[in-house]
Every structure is written in C-alpha cells, then in structure tokens.
Design a protein around this motif. Sequence first.
Motif, PDB file in Angstrom:
ATOM      1  N   LEU A   1      19.387  44.956  39.560  1.00  0.00           N
ATOM      2  CA  LEU A   1      19.111  44.665  38.151  1.00  0.00           C
ATOM      3  C   LEU A   1      18.951  46.014  37.468  1.00  0.00           C
ATOM      4  CD1 LEU A   1      18.296  42.494  35.988  1.00  0.00           C
ATOM      5  CD2 LEU A   1      15.933  42.899  36.691  1.00  0.00           C
ATOM      6  N   ARG A   2      19.812  46.319  36.512  1.00  0.00           N
ATOM      7  CA  ARG A   2      19.777  47.658  35.937  1.00  0.00           C
ATOM      8  C   ARG A   2      20.237  47.642  34.477  1.00  0.00           C
ATOM      9  NH1 ARG A   2      24.449  47.347  39.109  1.00  0.00           N
ATOM     10  NH2 ARG A   2      26.368  48.110  38.095  1.00  0.00           N
ATOM     11  N   GLU A   3      19.878  48.733  33.784  1.00  0.00           N
ATOM     12  CA  GLU A   3      20.277  48.940  32.393  1.00  0.00           C
ATOM     13  C   GLU A   3      19.845  47.771  31.516  1.00  0.00           C
ATOM     14  OE1 GLU A   3      24.477  50.057  32.210  1.00  0.00           O
ATOM     15  OE2 GLU A   3      24.292  50.726  34.285  1.00  0.00           O
ATOM     16  N   ILE A   4      18.555  47.498  31.553  1.00  0.00           N
ATOM     17  CA  ILE A   4      17.970  46.413  30.758  1.00  0.00           C
ATOM     18  C   ILE A   4      17.057  47.028  29.699  1.00  0.00           C
ATOM     19  CG2 ILE A   4      16.638  44.288  30.808  1.00  0.00           C
ATOM     20  CD1 ILE A   4      19.232  44.162  32.427  1.00  0.00           C
TER      21      ILE A   4
ATOM     22  N   PRO B   1      16.729  50.547  39.736  1.00  0.00           N
ATOM     23  CA  PRO B   1      16.640  52.010  39.799  1.00  0.00           C
ATOM     24  C   PRO B   1      16.176  52.652  38.489  1.00  0.00           C
ATOM     25  CG  PRO B   1      18.913  51.333  39.537  1.00  0.00           C
ATOM     26  CD  PRO B   1      18.114  50.070  39.650  1.00  0.00           C
ATOM     27  N   GLY B   2      14.942  52.387  38.096  1.00  0.00           N
ATOM     28  CA  GLY B   2      14.345  53.055  36.952  1.00  0.00           C
ATOM     29  C   GLY B   2      15.094  52.872  35.659  1.00  0.00           C
ATOM     30  N   SER B   3      15.673  51.707  35.442  1.00  0.00           N
ATOM     31  CA  SER B   3      16.530  51.557  34.266  1.00  0.00           C
ATOM     32  C   SER B   3      16.116  50.412  33.349  1.00  0.00           C
ATOM     33  CB  SER B   3      17.983  51.372  34.702  1.00  0.00           C
ATOM     34  OG  SER B   3      18.124  50.224  35.515  1.00  0.00           O
ATOM     35  N   ILE B   4      14.863  49.976  33.446  1.00  0.00           N
ATOM     36  CA  ILE B   4      14.334  49.032  32.462  1.00  0.00           C
ATOM     37  C   ILE B   4      13.618  49.846  31.385  1.00  0.00           C
ATOM     38  CG2 ILE B   4      12.785  47.098  32.044  1.00  0.00           C
ATOM     39  CD1 ILE B   4      13.169  46.308  34.977  1.00  0.00           C
ATOM     40  N   ASP B   5      14.105  49.744  30.157  1.00  0.00           N
ATOM     41  CA  ASP B   5      13.491  50.449  29.033  1.00  0.00           C
ATOM     42  C   ASP B   5      12.726  49.457  28.173  1.00  0.00           C
ATOM     43  OD1 ASP B   5      14.512  52.846  29.812  1.00  0.00           O
ATOM     44  OD2 ASP B   5      16.159  52.863  28.370  1.00  0.00           O
ATOM     45  N   VAL B   6      11.459  49.797  27.878  1.00  0.00           N
ATOM     46  CA  VAL B   6      10.631  48.972  26.992  1.00  0.00           C
ATOM     47  C   VAL B   6      10.324  49.809  25.758  1.00  0.00           C
ATOM     48  CG1 VAL B   6       8.463  47.733  26.726  1.00  0.00           C
ATOM     49  CG2 VAL B   6       9.646  47.712  28.929  1.00  0.00           C
ATOM     50  N   SER B   7      10.750  49.318  24.612  1.00  0.00           N
ATOM     51  CA  SER B   7      10.581  50.096  23.385  1.00  0.00           C
ATOM     52  C   SER B   7       9.878  49.319  22.284  1.00  0.00           C
ATOM     53  CB  SER B   7      11.945  50.573  22.875  1.00  0.00           C
ATOM     54  OG  SER B   7      12.798  49.468  22.629  1.00  0.00           O
ATOM     55  N   GLY B   8       9.083  48.354  22.671  1.00  0.00           N
ATOM     56  CA  GLY B   8       8.314  47.637  21.667  1.00  0.00           C
ATOM     57  C   GLY B   8       8.021  46.211  22.056  1.00  0.00           C
ATOM     58  N   ILE B   9       6.751  45.937  22.374  1.00  0.00           N
ATOM     59  CA  ILE B   9       6.276  44.569  22.574  1.00  0.00           C
ATOM     60  C   ILE B   9       5.000  44.443  21.755  1.00  0.00           C
ATOM     61  CG2 ILE B   9       5.403  42.855  24.198  1.00  0.00           C
ATOM     62  CD1 ILE B   9       7.099  44.124  26.369  1.00  0.00           C
TER      63      ILE B   9
ATOM     64  N   ALA C   1      10.298  50.955  38.320  1.00  0.00           N
ATOM     65  CA  ALA C   1      11.281  50.026  37.767  1.00  0.00           C
ATOM     66  C   ALA C   1      11.755  50.434  36.380  1.00  0.00           C
ATOM     67  CB  ALA C   1      10.694  48.620  37.709  1.00  0.00           C
ATOM     68  N   PHE C   2      10.997  51.338  35.713  1.00  0.00           N
ATOM     69  CA  PHE C   2      11.223  51.585  34.293  1.00  0.00           C
ATOM     70  C   PHE C   2      11.789  52.980  34.054  1.00  0.00           C
ATOM     71  CE2 PHE C   2       7.965  48.417  34.740  1.00  0.00           C
ATOM     72  CZ  PHE C   2       8.302  47.461  33.799  1.00  0.00           C
ATOM     73  N   GLY C   3      12.575  53.067  33.001  1.00  0.00           N
ATOM     74  CA  GLY C   3      13.007  54.352  32.522  1.00  0.00           C
ATOM     75  C   GLY C   3      12.046  54.860  31.467  1.00  0.00           C
TER      76      GLY C   3
END
Length: 681
Positions: free
Chosen positions: A521-524, A551-559, A577-579
Amino acid sequence: MSEAKAPISRRKALAALGMAGAAISLLASGVSGSGISVSKAVYGGENNGNNGNNKNNEEECCGPVMAASIEQLRNTAAAGSGDVVWVVGYYADTPGSGGGAFLADLTDTTTADNGGTAIVAADGTRWKRIDTSPLAPEMFGARNGEYSQAACQAGLLAAAGTASRSFRFTDGFVYRVASLYIPSGVAKVYGRGEIRAESVVDQLLYTKGPIFGGTADIRCDIEELYVNCNGKARQGILLNGVSDSTVSGCTVTGLSVSGGNGIRVATNCSNIDLSGNTIRMSKDNPVGTYVTLNGILITAEIASDYGGVDTAGAPVYPAVTTTDIRCSGNRIYDGTHGIHVRGLVRGEMSGNTINGSSHRNINLSPACRRIAVYGNQLHNARSSGVNVAWGCERVIVEGNVISSYVSSAENTDDAAIQVYKDGTGITIANNNISGDWKYGVFLSQVKHFTVTGNNFIDGGSLANIGIETDFAPTVPAAAIYSKARSAVAAATDTYNGTISGNVHGGTSAAISLAAFGGKSLREIGIGTETVRGSARSHVLYVYADAASLIPGSIDVSGIGGSYPSGAGYYSSIGRAAFGRIADAVGFEDPTREIVVTGSTPSVFRGPNIAVGDASTITDFVDGANGQRLSVRLFAGATIVNDDGKIRLKGAANITGDSTAGRKIVTFMRRANIWFEESRNF
C-alpha cells in the motif's frame, strides 16, 4: 347485389345505415363469392356509372364499398387496380377494430397473404392495406385478452416493410403470447398495451440480432410498453445487434425466474438510451432464492466472469462489442441486482431509483471501462450500493444517495461503495451515505483513485473508508477493521490514491488502511478530512504485515473536527508508515500536549510531548525521520545521551528540575537518530 341494380352512393348508404350497416347490407346482397366486381356491385353497369348519363356528379364520386371482415375481403374481386374496399373490422363481430381501407393491386401476382397488410382474394386479387402508420396487432387478427402470438408476430414482420416502420400495441389491450422478436427494419414499437407471457420462454420481446442468427444493424425505439413476464419469461426485453435506439417509459413486471433480466442489452449494441422505465421483480427472500435477478443487465463479450484476473494475470479485455449505453431515470425494485453491467465500454447510470436489491443496487463487473455512475437514489441493498470489480477502469461514482439499514443482517461484502481486484482510475466523490454498512467506501487492489467530498452520516460499523491490499479468508488479528473474504488472486498492489474532503459521522474508524498478503500500500494522500464526534474508536488506523508493505508513503496533510477522546490514531509500524504528517487533530496537533511515561515512550503522536513521570528515557520510539518533537520534562525525568539514539548538546544528559515542567527540549529525527535542536534553559 345484381349488375342491373342502380348505382348507389357511399354517402347515401352510410347516411341510411351507418358504416357497419352499410357493410352488412352489401354482404347480404350477394357480393360475397358471386364473382361480381366491386365496381359493378356498387354502381351497376359495365362502366361504373361514369358514361355521362348520371348527371349527379356528387353521387357518383363516392369512394369504396365496404366489407364486414377480412374474411369477406378474401371473397371480394376487383375490376381493376385502384379499386378500394373499406373493411369494417377484422372480424365481423369486431367492427371498428383491425379493419381499414384496402387497395386492389392487379399487377401483383406473387405477394403472399400475411393476414394484415396483404390479403389475397379467392380470384388472386392482392388487396393491400392503405394506412399502415402504424400497424397494430388487431390488423392481423389479435383479439383483446386472447392468445395472439401469430397475429403479433406477423404484424411485427410486416411493419419492417411499411413506410412508418412502426408497430403499436393498443392502449389497454392484453396480448397473450409466447415470445416475439423485432426484425431488422422496424424503427418503433410502442403503445400502452400489455404483452403477457403465456409460455416458459427465455425472452418475451427481443430483437433478432447476431446471437439469434440475425444482423447487427437494428435501429428500433421501444416505448411505453407493459411487458408482463408472468412468472414464465426469464427476460422481459432483450436487445441484440441494436444501435442508436431507446427503450423508454416501459414497465416490466412478473420477473421471478432465476437468471432473469427485466431489460437486457446484449452484445453488438451501441448508443442506446434506457430511460424512464419501471421494472418490478420478485423479492429475493430469503437471500439466495435467486442466483441472479437483474432489473437491467448490460453485457458485452468478456474473457471470463472475472475478466481474466482470476488466473492471477493482468485484466484481459476482449474485442469491444457493446459501447455507449445510458441508463437514466429508471425505477427498479427488488431482485438481486438493480443494474448489472459486464464488459461495457463507455456508459452512464444516472438519476435511477433502485430499491431492495438483495445483493447490489448497481454492479459493474468485470472489465467495465469509462463508466459514470451519478445522481442515483440507491436504497436497501444487502451487499453494496455500487460495486466495481475485476479489471474496471476509469469509473466515476459521484453524487449518489446510498442508504440501507438491512445490510448488517447479511454476511456479505457489505459496503455502500466498493471497488476491488485491479481497479484503475477510480473516482468516488460527493456521495451521501447512510445506513448500517460495514464500510462506507471499501477499496482493495486499486490504483490511481480518489475518494473525496463524501458524507458518511451514520458511519460504517467497521470503517467509513477501508482500504486493503488483498482478500484473505483469515485476516491478521491486528487488522481489526478488516473482514475475512474469499481469497482470489489478483495482480496489483494498491497505490496512488487520494482521500480528501470527506465528512465522517459514526463511532468506528474513520479511515482504516491495511497491507497484507504480500501486496503493498503506497502513495496514499489524506487531507482536509473532517471527523465528527470524539467518541470514536480510531480516526486513522494503519496495519502492515511488514514495514516494507507501507514504505513511508502515506501523507497526512489535514484532519480536522472533534479531538478524539482516546488515542485516535494507530499504526502497527509507527510513523514508518508515513511520509509527511501535518495539521491532523489529535495526531500531529500543535494545539495539544500528549503525556507519556516509561523509558521508551511512543512519539507516534505529537509534536508536543510531556514526560509525566521520573523515568530515565533512553529512546523515543514509533517516530520517523523528519519528525520534530518538543519535549517538556517534569521533575526527575531524565533524557539519556546516546549517540546511536539520542544526541544531546554537549553529550550530556538532561534532567527535569524541581519546578515541574519548566524545561523544554526540541528534537529533529535524522538518519534514525534524535538530534537536539534547541532548549529553553
């Protein structure tokens, strides 16, 4: 009537007797079977009364004689081409029904008697119906409420050769038939008459395209029919080899044969509108009574039921055979599926109301491409409102109202909207979702997807948005929001997805992400989500069998929204898990401080940490490179310098002073080591 009889005008006859009476009078006079010509029978004399002796021109330009029935017409001879007979009714006891004007054509000696538009008299005269716009079953001998198979089929065949190319079932009449086909050449079949199945057949009304030995050049509009399958016909209306046509305003009912379809668009069809139809099927109760019972089935050539991916290969797309089908404004009730689409290229499902499907309201599977599903009212399905599966590409599901409070009773897939098994280019936007679904939106093995602007009113009992990388009959124990499913191999990972602008109600997980089964699961990207209610099990829950799967590619930019009363966030591999994480209430939230204890406290949530006991801290765990921490030390708390874990200024330990909480130290994690950036003392 004898040849010596004086001429009689049509006007006088009708005035004296009325139309039916005139015909009866003519017949009683002995025209039938006498061999006397129509001209002689009406006017007397060899020259039809046009020898100049009759001075009353108004009376001698009188028009045709009359016959009481088609049978009577068959016994009527003509003097020459152009003679006209008015038939009062198809049968003598049905005046006004099925009759009409017929013209003699003495130059034609080959046309067969078809019982409606061409009648062959005993002397060989071909009587041809003048007005064929449109034809109707009564013109071929159909009687209201009686078995009319032969008459209806003969009429449809004849309609192909008329100027109007149309056939009308008379409003309010009932036509009991076996199965009728529409031949190539018929442009319109319509009317508010009821076509009722009287035999066990595969389809009640169908076009004779390639699968029936016909051609693929049919253009025919079907409008306002009442098609009653009567528990006998498996399918109501079937189109094959049809293009540039419509099925509109029809009612299909009496569907109760397993494998049945109200309206089916089969192979070799293109540019068809299905609009404003009403389809009523039997209830699938208990669930599983019917294998399938579809309101509308659209099916093209497919490699297999699963589009080819059931062999663990890439999706297999066969030659395109059905394209550009639009379903709009239809009302579909009960059955197993409202609209079921297989292998379609380019299609729209809009403005439909579908209620009570035991399985799915709208099902796209397999190998559907470039499909828009928007503006539909989808209610009380027991498995899913919209299902998109097995190699579907470029599908938009937008602006639908999806509600069911009966889905939790079934142990099925159970998501308002679900997409899985090699989906590509999927958009799920601005849907209003309520009910007792397990998931509001569920995705698995999907790439290039967007989930945005949806309103989850009640929330799923497991999660509002659930994204998983595989199906498994037994899911990992820590994947607490995942559901066991039949394991079927698929080729793709799950990647390149955006989750944004959704509003989350309910009390279970807002978003659940799970990677297992050896698929990543990547680039989310997750941003601008609004989560309502603090009493929620998790805002965001992440599980991975191994860190390599996310691989460190979950980006959270606002919740945003309510601050969770519990932990709110969880990852089985911590921040690995996160970028990037920013502006997430209760997660990366500079407005709050999180109190930790123990020698290796978790800094999964941040950035403000307070060490709330006198522990000696040797490491901060669950962090990630690029993460910043602001650590406040209570009295007795100590941070130990360790060049492999925590590097402090001057390589000296830091201990909280006697005044609790005055010392603050900031750190940046780089190369898997926490580096002190600054201190306030």
